[in-house]
Design a protein around this motif. Structure first.
Motif, PDB file in Angstrom:
ATOM      1  N   HIS A   1      47.591 -17.868 -21.772  1.00  0.00           N
ATOM      2  CA  HIS A   1      47.006 -18.137 -20.472  1.00  0.00           C
ATOM      3  C   HIS A   1      46.105 -17.000 -20.009  1.00  0.00           C
ATOM      4  N   PHE A   2      46.396 -15.761 -20.397  1.00  0.00           N
ATOM      5  CA  PHE A   2      45.513 -14.654 -20.065  1.00  0.00           C
ATOM      6  C   PHE A   2      44.111 -14.900 -20.621  1.00  0.00           C
ATOM      7  N   GLN A   3      44.056 -15.411 -21.861  1.00  0.00           N
ATOM      8  CA  GLN A   3      42.754 -15.689 -22.474  1.00  0.00           C
ATOM      9  C   GLN A   3      42.017 -16.776 -21.712  1.00  0.00           C
ATOM     10  N   HIS A   4      42.762 -17.803 -21.307  1.00  0.00           N
ATOM     11  CA  HIS A   4      42.147 -18.897 -20.557  1.00  0.00           C
ATOM     12  C   HIS A   4      41.570 -18.395 -19.235  1.00  0.00           C
ATOM     13  N   HIS A   5      42.302 -17.550 -18.528  1.00  0.00           N
ATOM     14  CA  HIS A   5      41.820 -17.024 -17.258  1.00  0.00           C
ATOM     15  C   HIS A   5      40.653 -16.068 -17.458  1.00  0.00           C
ATOM     16  N   ALA A   6      40.677 -15.322 -18.543  1.00  0.00           N
ATOM     17  CA  ALA A   6      39.617 -14.349 -18.783  1.00  0.00           C
ATOM     18  C   ALA A   6      38.290 -15.018 -19.086  1.00  0.00           C
TER      19      ALA A   6
ATOM     20  N   LEU B   1      32.788 -14.318 -10.425  1.00  0.00           N
ATOM     21  CA  LEU B   1      32.797 -15.415  -9.458  1.00  0.00           C
ATOM     22  C   LEU B   1      32.110 -16.653 -10.018  1.00  0.00           C
ATOM     23  N   THR B   2      30.930 -16.490 -10.579  1.00  0.00           N
ATOM     24  CA  THR B   2      30.182 -17.630 -11.119  1.00  0.00           C
ATOM     25  C   THR B   2      30.910 -18.260 -12.289  1.00  0.00           C
ATOM     26  N   MET B   3      31.452 -17.438 -13.180  1.00  0.00           N
ATOM     27  CA  MET B   3      32.135 -17.957 -14.361  1.00  0.00           C
ATOM     28  C   MET B   3      33.348 -18.800 -13.970  1.00  0.00           C
ATOM     29  N   GLN B   4      34.155 -18.302 -13.043  1.00  0.00           N
ATOM     30  CA  GLN B   4      35.365 -19.025 -12.659  1.00  0.00           C
ATOM     31  C   GLN B   4      35.037 -20.312 -11.907  1.00  0.00           C
ATOM     32  N   LEU B   5      34.046 -20.281 -11.022  1.00  0.00           N
ATOM     33  CA  LEU B   5      33.709 -21.466 -10.229  1.00  0.00           C
ATOM     34  C   LEU B   5      33.022 -22.542 -11.052  1.00  0.00           C
ATOM     35  N   SER B   6      32.308 -22.155 -12.114  1.00  0.00           N
ATOM     36  CA  SER B   6      31.658 -23.160 -12.955  1.00  0.00           C
ATOM     37  C   SER B   6      32.658 -23.881 -13.848  1.00  0.00           C
TER      38      SER B   6
ATOM     39  N   GLN C   1      43.110 -24.471  -7.888  1.00  0.00           N
ATOM     40  CA  GLN C   1      42.786 -23.871  -9.177  1.00  0.00           C
ATOM     41  C   GLN C   1      41.729 -22.770  -9.050  1.00  0.00           C
ATOM     42  N   ILE C   2      40.809 -22.918  -8.134  1.00  0.00           N
ATOM     43  CA  ILE C   2      39.762 -21.906  -7.962  1.00  0.00           C
ATOM     44  C   ILE C   2      40.390 -20.574  -7.557  1.00  0.00           C
ATOM     45  N   GLU C   3      41.229 -20.612  -6.549  1.00  0.00           N
ATOM     46  CA  GLU C   3      41.889 -19.382  -6.084  1.00  0.00           C
ATOM     47  C   GLU C   3      42.816 -18.826  -7.155  1.00  0.00           C
ATOM     48  N   HIS C   4      43.479 -19.720  -7.885  1.00  0.00           N
ATOM     49  CA  HIS C   4      44.368 -19.320  -8.976  1.00  0.00           C
ATOM     50  C   HIS C   4      43.598 -18.549 -10.045  1.00  0.00           C
ATOM     51  N   HIS C   5      42.358 -18.944 -10.299  1.00  0.00           N
ATOM     52  CA  HIS C   5      41.552 -18.282 -11.324  1.00  0.00           C
ATOM     53  C   HIS C   5      40.921 -16.990 -10.820  1.00  0.00           C
ATOM     54  N   LEU C   6      40.473 -16.988  -9.592  1.00  0.00           N
ATOM     55  CA  LEU C   6      39.863 -15.774  -9.063  1.00  0.00           C
ATOM     56  C   LEU C   6      40.886 -14.652  -8.881  1.00  0.00           C
ATOM     57  N   PHE C   7      42.112 -15.041  -8.533  1.00  0.00           N
ATOM     58  CA  PHE C   7      43.185 -14.067  -8.301  1.00  0.00           C
ATOM     59  C   PHE C   7      44.411 -14.483  -9.117  1.00  0.00           C
ATOM     60  N   PRO C   8      44.395 -14.260 -10.434  1.00  0.00           N
ATOM     61  CA  PRO C   8      45.471 -14.767 -11.297  1.00  0.00           C
ATOM     62  C   PRO C   8      46.847 -14.173 -11.032  1.00  0.00           C
TER      63      PRO C   8
ATOM     64  N   PRO D   1      48.884  -4.307 -24.003  1.00  0.00           N
ATOM     65  CA  PRO D   1      50.066  -5.106 -23.649  1.00  0.00           C
ATOM     66  C   PRO D   1      49.764  -6.584 -23.430  1.00  0.00           C
ATOM     67  N   GLY D   2      48.553  -6.896 -22.989  1.00  0.00           N
ATOM     68  CA  GLY D   2      48.190  -8.293 -22.768  1.00  0.00           C
ATOM     69  C   GLY D   2      47.726  -9.003 -24.014  1.00  0.00           C
ATOM     70  N   GLY D   3      47.707  -8.303 -25.146  1.00  0.00           N
ATOM     71  CA  GLY D   3      47.267  -8.901 -26.395  1.00  0.00           C
ATOM     72  C   GLY D   3      45.869  -8.449 -26.778  1.00  0.00           C
ATOM     73  N   ILE D   4      45.611  -8.398 -28.063  1.00  0.00           N
ATOM     74  CA  ILE D   4      44.319  -7.912 -28.553  1.00  0.00           C
ATOM     75  C   ILE D   4      43.186  -8.884 -28.233  1.00  0.00           C
ATOM     76  N   ARG D   5      43.498 -10.172 -28.165  1.00  0.00           N
ATOM     77  CA  ARG D   5      42.428 -11.153 -27.998  1.00  0.00           C
ATOM     78  C   ARG D   5      41.788 -11.097 -26.623  1.00  0.00           C
ATOM     79  N   VAL D   6      42.603 -11.025 -25.590  1.00  0.00           N
ATOM     80  CA  VAL D   6      42.050 -11.098 -24.237  1.00  0.00           C
ATOM     81  C   VAL D   6      41.137  -9.915 -23.940  1.00  0.00           C
ATOM     82  N   ILE D   7      41.495  -8.725 -24.392  1.00  0.00           N
ATOM     83  CA  ILE D   7      40.643  -7.563 -24.135  1.00  0.00           C
ATOM     84  C   ILE D   7      39.425  -7.579 -25.046  1.00  0.00           C
ATOM     85  N   SER D   8      39.584  -8.132 -26.247  1.00  0.00           N
ATOM     86  CA  SER D   8      38.456  -8.206 -27.179  1.00  0.00           C
ATOM     87  C   SER D   8      37.392  -9.194 -26.708  1.00  0.00           C
ATOM     88  N   HIS D   9      37.780 -10.144 -25.883  1.00  0.00           N
ATOM     89  CA  HIS D   9      36.812 -11.104 -25.362  1.00  0.00           C
ATOM     90  C   HIS D   9      35.730 -10.436 -24.517  1.00  0.00           C
ATOM     91  N   PHE D  10      36.004  -9.212 -24.041  1.00  0.00           N
ATOM     92  CA  PHE D  10      35.038  -8.511 -23.187  1.00  0.00           C
ATOM     93  C   PHE D  10      34.316  -7.398 -23.937  1.00  0.00           C
TER      94      PHE D  10
END
Length: 415
Positions: A188-193, A327-332, A353-360, A64-73
């Motif tokens: 935006h899901f891809q950006h947060h991921a 945690l490291t990925m989002q804070l960097s 923005q930090i909190e927005h990314h850690l808890f989208p 449902p969130g799109g093929i790209r965001v899940i494929s990134h992992f």
């Protein structure tokens, strides 16, 4: 995350027990990271959630969130991303069960090894109800947007459409614009991921107009790529960045996405927005004047959007995939702007923005409540937690572009 050594005899899955392309076969096999990481291609995708290995090759197309965001992992540990994007994890696990093909071997490390405190913080956030929104807050927020629109219309109705009033009206309207929700969510899901990860975060895909970070400029320079005079990008950014992102680039993307996906409901909602604006302002400006007004409002909105979003990300680290823990990925890749009543309103609480990314999925009115807890967690693990003034955040955008342009020029001329 662990690199994965050679599979031991005890962890080698039975030949008939490997998951086929469509999903799992009971999940009795065990795998090392080395085996999982091999399945990171579009036609062959595995990922790990809570040490369980899933074959998502076919199901990713129905995600449902799109093929790209899940494929990134694919080939990675997606545990924290799974928790971040799915508030009702138990419901989603029903869809994962048929995809289960095994689990990680007991000797294999978890990606977030040493940062289990973040998982404890997430549980605390959930238990204290910080992921639940307050309807009153968003009702008042919507009310202030409608009030600004009504004031803009009222100014023209009472005092006429002089140049000064039209400019004031445009500034008010620039605070109440929107875009396709489906298009924005998938992007935006891809950006947060994968924030600031080249080839995965669409927000750092500059279409060769800019070179970003410290590595991309050097790569372009060594390859002698010169699509633009990048050593001047901190100057031409003002001409093609803030003015054109929303009125041109985003509009083309939105319409293209709607037609390609045949999302006619989204298209109808989008058209109704412009029809409403046109009907309201046609009596004052006529047909072409109304089109010009809408374009100018989008032009103003684009400036706000670019500066508010880029001051949190553009000066931060940008790199290719490094498979860092959540945690490291989002804070960097993110930083905050100081809290104040104006900054909260001006940025729509994206100064957190930090909190927005850690808890989208956290509603914006709770960012300030979790911020001290996040800062303490970062200090404990030695993860930089950056906070800037609004002025420094804006100037760092230009400084970052200049630094990247200089790196490109040096590599282009001397490497």
């Amino acid at each position: 995350m662990g690199g994965g050594g050679q599979q031991t005899e005890s962890s080698e899955p039975a030949k008939g027990d490997r998951g086929g392309p469509g999903g799992g076969r009971g999940g009795s096999a065990v795998y090392t990271w080395e085996e999982v990481q091999k399945h990171c291609h579009r036609s062959d995708q595995w990922l790990v959630i809570d040490r369980k290995v899933y074959n998502i090759t076919q199901w990713a197309k129905r995600h449902p969130g799109g093929i790209r965001v899940i494929s990134h992992f694919a080939g990675e540990d997606a545990t924290e991303a799974f928790s971040a994007f799915h508030p009702d994890a138990n419901f989603v696990r029903k869809f994962l069960k048929p995809l289960l093909i095994g689990e990680l071997a007991p000797t294999e490390p978890s990606q977030d090894q040493g940062k289990n405190d973040f998982r404890a913080l997430r549980h605390r956030v959930e238990s204290e109800g910080l992921l639940r929104s307050r309807p009153l807050f968003f009702s008042l927020y919507l009310g202030h947007i409608l009030l600004l629109e009504a004031l803009a219309l009222g100014l023209l109705w009472v005092w006429g459409s002089s140049w000064s009033l039209t400019l004031l009206c445009s500034l008010m309207l620039a605070t109440s614009q929107g875009a396709s929700a489906n298009w924005w969510n998938h992007r935006h899901f891809q950006h947060h991921a994968k924030p600031n990860v080249f080839s995965k975060d669409p927000d750092v895909n500059s279409l060769h107009v800019f070179v970003l970070g410290d590595k991309q400029p050097v790569e372009y320079g060594i390859k002698k790529l010169k699509y633009m005079p990048y050593h001047h990008q901190h100057q031409y950014f003002f001409l093609i960045g803030p003015p054109l992102l929303i009125p041109v680039y985003f509009h083309i993307q939105i319409l293209r996405t709607m037609f390609l996906r045949q999302d006619w409901v989204d298209l109808a909602w989008s058209m109704s927005f412009y029809l409403r604006i046109f009907c309201c302002y046609y009596p004052f400006f006529g047909f072409f004047g109304s089109v010009a007004l809408i374009s100018f409002v989008r032009f103003l909105e684009s400036h706000w959007f670019v500066w508010v979003t880029q001051m949190n990300h553009l000066p931060m680290e940008m790199d290719h995939e490094r498979q860092q823990d959540w945690l490291t990925m989002q804070l960097s890749a993110t930083c905050n702007i100081e809290q104040s009543t104006f900054n909260d309103w001006f940025s729509g609480h994206l100064n957190f923005q930090i909190e927005h990314h850690l808890f989208p999925t956290m509603p914006r009115h709770n960012y300030h409540l979790v911020a001290p807890l996040v800062r303490a967690l970062c200090e404990k693990h030695g993860v930089p937690y950056q906070v800037k003034t609004l002025q420094k955040g804006i100037t760092d955008v230009v400084g970052s572009l200049k630094k990247s342009g200089d790196l490109w020029l040096d590599a282009y001329l001397h490497k």
